[in-house]
Design a protein around this motif. Structure first.
Motif, PDB file in Angstrom:
ATOM      1  N   ALA A  49     -85.885  25.027 -16.817  1.00 52.15           N
ATOM      2  CA  ALA A  49     -85.239  25.056 -15.498  1.00 52.15           C
ATOM      3  C   ALA A  49     -83.827  25.619 -15.586  1.00 52.15           C
ATOM      4  CB  ALA A  49     -85.209  23.650 -14.902  1.00 52.15           C
ATOM      5  N   VAL A  50     -83.091  25.255 -16.638  1.00 48.37           N
ATOM      6  CA  VAL A  50     -81.731  25.793 -16.806  1.00 48.37           C
ATOM      7  C   VAL A  50     -81.782  27.302 -16.988  1.00 48.37           C
ATOM      8  CG1 VAL A  50     -79.732  25.846 -18.355  1.00 48.37           C
ATOM      9  CG2 VAL A  50     -80.723  23.663 -17.686  1.00 48.37           C
ATOM     10  N   MET A  51     -82.716  27.783 -17.808  1.00 44.84           N
ATOM     11  CA  MET A  51     -82.805  29.220 -18.050  1.00 44.84           C
ATOM     12  C   MET A  51     -83.261  29.968 -16.795  1.00 44.84           C
ATOM     13  SD  MET A  51     -81.508  29.410 -20.933  1.00 44.84           S
ATOM     14  CE  MET A  51     -81.559  31.180 -21.022  1.00 44.84           C
ATOM     15  N   ALA A  52     -84.085  29.333 -15.958  1.00 45.63           N
ATOM     16  CA  ALA A  52     -84.506  29.968 -14.705  1.00 45.63           C
ATOM     17  C   ALA A  52     -83.369  29.977 -13.690  1.00 45.63           C
ATOM     18  CB  ALA A  52     -85.720  29.249 -14.133  1.00 45.63           C
ATOM     19  N   ALA A  53     -82.553  28.921 -13.683  1.00 45.44           N
ATOM     20  CA  ALA A  53     -81.467  28.819 -12.709  1.00 45.44           C
ATOM     21  C   ALA A  53     -80.267  29.689 -13.095  1.00 45.44           C
ATOM     22  CB  ALA A  53     -81.023  27.366 -12.568  1.00 45.44           C
ATOM     23  N   ALA A  54     -80.004  29.803 -14.389  1.00 48.86           N
ATOM     24  CA  ALA A  54     -78.838  30.570 -14.860  1.00 48.86           C
ATOM     25  C   ALA A  54     -79.234  31.376 -16.092  1.00 48.86           C
ATOM     26  CB  ALA A  54     -77.688  29.627 -15.174  1.00 48.86           C
ATOM     27  N   PRO A  55     -79.903  32.517 -15.904  1.00 49.31           N
ATOM     28  CA  PRO A  55     -80.400  33.286 -17.052  1.00 49.31           C
ATOM     29  C   PRO A  55     -79.300  33.918 -17.906  1.00 49.31           C
ATOM     30  CG  PRO A  55     -80.871  34.423 -15.004  1.00 49.31           C
ATOM     31  CD  PRO A  55     -80.303  33.101 -14.634  1.00 49.31           C
ATOM     32  N   LEU A  56     -78.064  33.968 -17.416  1.00 45.41           N
ATOM     33  CA  LEU A  56     -76.982  34.556 -18.204  1.00 45.41           C
ATOM     34  C   LEU A  56     -76.429  33.605 -19.256  1.00 45.41           C
ATOM     35  CD1 LEU A  56     -75.028  36.449 -15.410  1.00 45.41           C
ATOM     36  CD2 LEU A  56     -76.650  37.368 -17.061  1.00 45.41           C
ATOM     37  N   LEU A  57     -76.775  32.328 -19.178  1.00 41.64           N
ATOM     38  CA  LEU A  57     -76.325  31.377 -20.188  1.00 41.64           C
ATOM     39  C   LEU A  57     -77.083  31.615 -21.492  1.00 41.64           C
ATOM     40  CD1 LEU A  57     -76.078  28.067 -18.126  1.00 41.64           C
ATOM     41  CD2 LEU A  57     -74.241  29.614 -18.771  1.00 41.64           C
ATOM     42  N   VAL A  58     -76.379  31.459 -22.610  1.00 41.81           N
ATOM     43  CA  VAL A  58     -76.973  31.683 -23.926  1.00 41.81           C
ATOM     44  C   VAL A  58     -77.215  30.335 -24.592  1.00 41.81           C
ATOM     45  CG1 VAL A  58     -76.621  32.732 -26.194  1.00 41.81           C
ATOM     46  CG2 VAL A  58     -75.756  33.874 -24.139  1.00 41.81           C
ATOM     47  N   PRO A  59     -78.475  29.980 -24.902  1.00 39.14           N
ATOM     48  CA  PRO A  59     -78.737  28.694 -25.549  1.00 39.14           C
ATOM     49  C   PRO A  59     -78.371  28.740 -27.025  1.00 39.14           C
ATOM     50  CG  PRO A  59     -80.790  29.856 -25.192  1.00 39.14           C
ATOM     51  CD  PRO A  59     -79.705  30.691 -24.576  1.00 39.14           C
ATOM     52  N   SER A  60     -77.850  27.640 -27.532  1.00 33.68           N
ATOM     53  CA  SER A  60     -77.516  27.522 -28.949  1.00 33.68           C
ATOM     54  C   SER A  60     -77.552  26.052 -29.338  1.00 33.68           C
ATOM     55  CB  SER A  60     -76.135  28.125 -29.235  1.00 33.68           C
ATOM     56  OG  SER A  60     -75.147  27.366 -28.593  1.00 33.68           O
ATOM     57  N   LEU A  61     -77.649  25.792 -30.623  1.00 32.42           N
ATOM     58  CA  LEU A  61     -77.666  24.427 -31.125  1.00 32.42           C
ATOM     59  C   LEU A  61     -76.348  24.108 -31.801  1.00 32.42           C
ATOM     60  CD1 LEU A  61     -81.222  24.201 -32.688  1.00 32.42           C
ATOM     61  CD2 LEU A  61     -80.412  23.079 -30.637  1.00 32.42           C
ATOM     62  N   LYS A  62     -75.809  22.947 -31.470  1.00 28.59           N
ATOM     63  CA  LYS A  62     -74.599  22.475 -32.131  1.00 28.59           C
ATOM     64  C   LYS A  62     -74.531  20.971 -31.940  1.00 28.59           C
ATOM     65  CE  LYS A  62     -69.773  23.350 -32.847  1.00 28.59           C
ATOM     66  NZ  LYS A  62     -68.630  24.168 -32.568  1.00 28.59           N
ATOM     67  N   TRP A  63     -74.137  20.265 -32.959  1.00 29.23           N
ATOM     68  CA  TRP A  63     -74.001  18.806 -32.936  1.00 29.23           C
ATOM     69  C   TRP A  63     -75.318  18.120 -32.602  1.00 29.23           C
ATOM     70  CZ3 TRP A  63     -70.291  20.874 -29.135  1.00 29.23           C
ATOM     71  CH2 TRP A  63     -69.110  21.293 -29.733  1.00 29.23           C
ATOM     72  N   GLY A  64     -76.447  18.732 -32.888  1.00 28.41           N
ATOM     73  CA  GLY A  64     -77.741  18.144 -32.582  1.00 28.41           C
ATOM     74  C   GLY A  64     -78.127  18.256 -31.120  1.00 28.41           C
ATOM     75  N   ASN A  65     -77.349  18.967 -30.340  1.00 31.94           N
ATOM     76  CA  ASN A  65     -77.609  19.151 -28.908  1.00 31.94           C
ATOM     77  C   ASN A  65     -77.878  20.622 -28.633  1.00 31.94           C
ATOM     78  OD1 ASN A  65     -76.949  16.437 -28.520  1.00 31.94           O
ATOM     79  ND2 ASN A  65     -74.806  16.940 -28.165  1.00 31.94           N
ATOM     80  N   LEU A  66     -78.513  20.869 -27.520  1.00 33.15           N
ATOM     81  CA  LEU A  66     -78.716  22.235 -27.070  1.00 33.15           C
ATOM     82  C   LEU A  66     -77.574  22.568 -26.127  1.00 33.15           C
ATOM     83  CD1 LEU A  66     -80.482  24.736 -27.006  1.00 33.15           C
ATOM     84  CD2 LEU A  66     -81.863  23.656 -25.258  1.00 33.15           C
ATOM     85  N   LEU A  67     -76.732  23.510 -26.532  1.00 32.32           N
ATOM     86  CA  LEU A  67     -75.604  23.939 -25.705  1.00 32.32           C
ATOM     87  C   LEU A  67     -75.955  25.259 -25.040  1.00 32.32           C
ATOM     88  CD1 LEU A  67     -72.440  23.339 -27.913  1.00 32.32           C
ATOM     89  CD2 LEU A  67     -73.275  21.968 -26.037  1.00 32.32           C
ATOM     90  N   ARG A  73     -68.306  30.256 -24.552  1.00 34.67           N
ATOM     91  CA  ARG A  73     -67.776  28.890 -24.503  1.00 34.67           C
ATOM     92  C   ARG A  73     -68.854  27.918 -24.046  1.00 34.67           C
ATOM     93  NH1 ARG A  73     -61.791  29.580 -21.940  1.00 34.67           N
ATOM     94  NH2 ARG A  73     -60.925  30.607 -23.763  1.00 34.67           N
ATOM     95  N   PRO A  74     -68.869  26.703 -24.604  1.00 33.30           N
ATOM     96  CA  PRO A  74     -69.862  25.716 -24.155  1.00 33.30           C
ATOM     97  C   PRO A  74     -69.706  25.425 -22.670  1.00 33.30           C
ATOM     98  CG  PRO A  74     -68.795  24.989 -26.166  1.00 33.30           C
ATOM     99  CD  PRO A  74     -68.052  26.207 -25.694  1.00 33.30           C
ATOM    100  N   PHE A  75     -70.822  25.471 -21.957  1.00 39.92           N
ATOM    101  CA  PHE A  75     -70.805  25.263 -20.516  1.00 39.92           C
ATOM    102  C   PHE A  75     -71.653  24.049 -20.127  1.00 39.92           C
ATOM    103  CE2 PHE A  75     -72.523  26.256 -16.260  1.00 39.92           C
ATOM    104  CZ  PHE A  75     -71.326  26.233 -15.571  1.00 39.92           C
ATOM    105  N   LEU A  76     -72.874  23.999 -20.647  1.00 39.27           N
ATOM    106  CA  LEU A  76     -73.784  22.871 -20.412  1.00 39.27           C
ATOM    107  C   LEU A  76     -74.231  22.307 -21.747  1.00 39.27           C
ATOM    108  CD1 LEU A  76     -76.273  24.230 -17.715  1.00 39.27           C
ATOM    109  CD2 LEU A  76     -74.565  22.474 -17.378  1.00 39.27           C
ATOM    110  N   SER A  77     -74.517  21.016 -21.751  1.00 42.14           N
ATOM    111  CA  SER A  77     -75.036  20.364 -22.942  1.00 42.14           C
ATOM    112  C   SER A  77     -76.306  19.610 -22.566  1.00 42.14           C
ATOM    113  CB  SER A  77     -73.993  19.396 -23.500  1.00 42.14           C
ATOM    114  OG  SER A  77     -74.542  18.628 -24.543  1.00 42.14           O
ATOM    115  N   LEU A  78     -77.397  19.876 -23.292  1.00 42.44           N
ATOM    116  CA  LEU A  78     -78.664  19.189 -23.082  1.00 42.44           C
ATOM    117  C   LEU A  78     -78.876  18.260 -24.272  1.00 42.44           C
ATOM    118  CD1 LEU A  78     -81.185  18.963 -21.282  1.00 42.44           C
ATOM    119  CD2 LEU A  78     -82.203  20.769 -22.660  1.00 42.44           C
ATOM    120  N   THR A  79     -78.847  16.958 -24.006  1.00 39.91           N
ATOM    121  CA  THR A  79     -78.892  15.959 -25.070  1.00 39.91           C
ATOM    122  C   THR A  79     -80.117  15.068 -24.914  1.00 39.91           C
ATOM    123  OG1 THR A  79     -76.477  15.925 -25.017  1.00 39.91           O
ATOM    124  CG2 THR A  79     -77.561  14.159 -26.228  1.00 39.91           C
ATOM    125  N   PRO A  80     -81.038  15.112 -25.867  1.00 38.38           N
ATOM    126  CA  PRO A  80     -82.184  14.204 -25.803  1.00 38.38           C
ATOM    127  C   PRO A  80     -81.810  12.819 -26.324  1.00 38.38           C
ATOM    128  CG  PRO A  80     -82.443  15.729 -27.626  1.00 38.38           C
ATOM    129  CD  PRO A  80     -81.167  16.093 -26.928  1.00 38.38           C
TER     130      PRO A  80
END
Length: 141
Positions: A49-67, A73-80
């Motif tokens: 859903a995040v990638m569909a809503a904002a396709p210009l954001l680049v996903p990456s992993l850091k600190w065990g979270n999906l940023l 620059r970090p914009f959103l953090s997805l934390t399970p």
């Protein structure tokens, strides 16, 4: 031995820059596969859903979270978590004003919490994320 002590750096096309936080999709898939099934299904649905809503954001992993990076620059953090997955605006002063009843607000106004026991409606979530992210991602005039 004629083996190199340090591996060679990957060569990039002229003008291209790589950031150490940016990871290829197979590594993201591996990260999802390491989670329990319920946790992974919720996290994958929110990620899609995040990638569909904002396709210009680049996903990456850091600190065990999906940023999700915006201009590096970090914009959103997805934390399970064990019972839920949280999506947080990292550098925003205020979060969403009102979330739909099926999307629970998290401990912080900048956080949306998605319980693993609840079904996620992808179309509704994409619309909510577009409304929430529009002021932060719109070009400044």
């Amino acid at each position: 031995m004629d083996m190199r002590a340090t591996p060679r750096r990957a060569t990039l096309p002229a003008g291209a820059r790589a950031h150490p936080l940016v990871l290829p999709e197979p590594l993201l898939d591996t990260w999802f596969e390491l989670m329990p099934v319920r946790q992974a299904s919720t996290t994958r649905a929110v990620h899609a859903a995040v990638m569909a809503a904002a396709p210009l954001l680049v996903p990456s992993l850091k600190w065990g979270n999906l940023l999700y990076l915006n201009n590096g620059r970090p914009f959103l953090s997805l934390t399970p978590h064990r019972l839920s997955t949280q999506l947080q605006l990292v550098h925003a002063a205020a979060g969403p004003r009102r979330a739909p009843a099926r999307v629970l607000r998290g401990p912080d106004p900048r956080t949306l919490r998605f319980r693993h026991s609840q079904r996620i409606d992808p179309a509704m979530l994409v619309e909510v994320l577009r409304n929430v992210l529009r002021p932060f991602l719109s070009p400044r005039t």
